[in-house]
Design a protein around this motif. Structure first.
Motif, mmCIF file in Angstrom:
data_model
loop_
_atom_site.group_PDB
_atom_site.id
_atom_site.type_symbol
_atom_site.label_atom_id
_atom_site.label_comp_id
_atom_site.label_asym_id
_atom_site.label_seq_id
_atom_site.Cartn_x
_atom_site.Cartn_y
_atom_site.Cartn_z
ATOM 1 N N LYS A 196 67.527 54.219 34.070
ATOM 2 C CA LYS A 196 66.410 54.115 33.129
ATOM 3 C C LYS A 196 66.800 53.295 31.899
ATOM 4 C CE LYS A 196 63.080 57.018 34.750
ATOM 5 N NZ LYS A 196 61.631 56.698 34.910
ATOM 6 N N GLU A 200 62.972 51.286 32.425
ATOM 7 C CA GLU A 200 62.261 52.567 32.365
ATOM 8 C C GLU A 200 61.306 52.758 33.543
ATOM 9 O OE1 GLU A 200 61.864 55.404 30.761
ATOM 10 O OE2 GLU A 200 63.618 55.123 29.496
ATOM 11 N N ASP A 249 60.965 61.851 37.826
ATOM 12 C CA ASP A 249 59.564 61.419 37.835
ATOM 13 C C ASP A 249 58.752 62.068 38.949
ATOM 14 O OD1 ASP A 249 59.825 59.471 35.691
ATOM 15 O OD2 ASP A 249 60.974 58.268 37.112
#
Length: 346
Positions: A196, A200, A249
């Motif tokens: 990340k 990102e 995520d």
């Protein structure tokens, strides 16, 4: 031919593992799936990285002194990594392990010179759990440090500083997704944080086996386990210090049967002999790849971790009788070989 210069010492062999495109998983996902070959580390697993960073961190803080002892509680692979690193640095090793792990791991630890303490498998809340037992042994042993891989964030720093930059560079600075299972959480959190930092938009997915609680935690905010798994070294029921702030995520839950499909295919079709955690990781990578393709990402690239060698599970995962006893599908060649052996003995 690309010939590299000699390494300065054997510990430099840890990390900088190759990455390989996996043909079968890539075809199944409709995009490029890559496996980071952590079985290429000296101890044949990804856990060599954590072992090296943890021991170096203890030295830097002045807690581990010459002639000292490193104590760790482990499902096996971290213990093997700790023993190898400790040998190279002149330390002694005490490893506490549940007695239901593979015989190959136990034999390997003894062969490496570690003092092996076996305890019954139990819940983390139980004082006899292998983690708590290892902490007590470290406290009782003069000159010893407790590696504490679950809550020692030197573990995840190994992947922030090492594994993640390697993947980024090896894939040419284009990574769309990364996934793996969590044991300590160091790999998924460390690689996730490291990647990340480059981009990102890289999707970080947890691939959780049945019997672990993290899938429900990231999906619904509740630590709740369902089912069971025979996979060693993965599956977690709490948020460890290494998992705190992990940039997850999305999440997948993968059964042992799904993982075994890829263990079988990668061996038969691509010549890779791997453990079940790798099969579960690859199944998660295929799911993540399909998701990214469905969203319309152009030619996504997904990476995962090939955690360790299958040679560490010859008495379990690659044993027809063991698989059958667990109610798991038996690889066809194992069934044939087992039948042939029975016919000869008869």
């Amino acid at each position: 031919m690309n010939i590299t210069r000699p390494f300065g010492d054997t510990l430099a062999l840890i990390g900088n593992t190759p990455i390989v495109r996996l043909a079968g998983p890539s075809a199944a996902a409709g995009c490029d799936i890559y496996g980071k070959c952590e079985f290429a580390n000296p101890g044949s697993s990804v856990k060599d990285r954590a072992a090296l960073w943890i021991i170096r961190d203890a030295e830097a803080r002045g807690e581990l002194l010459p002639g000292g002892t490193v104590v760790e509680g482990t499902a096996g692979n971290t213990g093997i990594g700790v023993a190898l690193v400790a040998n190279a640095k002149g330390y002694k090793t005490i490893i506490v392990m549940p007695d239901n792990q593979s015989k190959e791991k136990m034999d390997t630890l003894r062969a490496l010179g570690a003092e092996l303490v076996l305890v019954p498998p139990t819940k983390f809340a139980d004082a006899g759990h292998f983690v708590h037992t290892s902490r007590r042994l470290a406290e009782e042993t003069p000159g010893a440090v407790w590696a504490n891989q679950f809550d020692n964030i030197a573990n995840r720093r190994a992947h922030i500083e090492g594994t993640a930059p390697e993947i980024w560079e090896q894939l040419g600075g284009r990574v769309d997704g990364f996934t793996c299972a969590a044991g300590t959480g160091g790999t998924i959190a460390g690689v996730g944080l490291g990647l990340k930092a480059f981009d990102e938009n890289i999707r970080i997915a947890l691939t959780d086996p049945h019997g672990a609680a993290l899938y429900n935690y990231y999906a619904h905010g509740e630590l709740r386990a369902e089912g069971s798994s025979v996979a060693e070294g993965i599956g977690q029921g709490r948020i460890t210090a290494n998992l705190e702030g992990a940039p997850i995520d999305t999440q997948y839950r993968i059964s042992d049967e799904e993982g075994l499909v890829w263990v079988e295919r990668l061996l038969k079709e691509e010549g890779l002999c791997l453990g079940l955690s790798s099969g579960i990781n690859v199944a998660g990578a295929v799911a993540l790849g399909r998701e990214l393709v469905a969203e319309g990402r152009p030619n996504p690239q997904v990476a995962t971790i090939l955690c360790d060698t299958g040679f560490r599970y010859l008495s379990t995962l690659y044993n027809a009788e063991w698989l059958a006893a667990k109610g798991l599908p038996v690889f066809d060649w194992l069934a044939r070989n087992s039948a042939s052996a029975e016919a000869v003995s008869a």
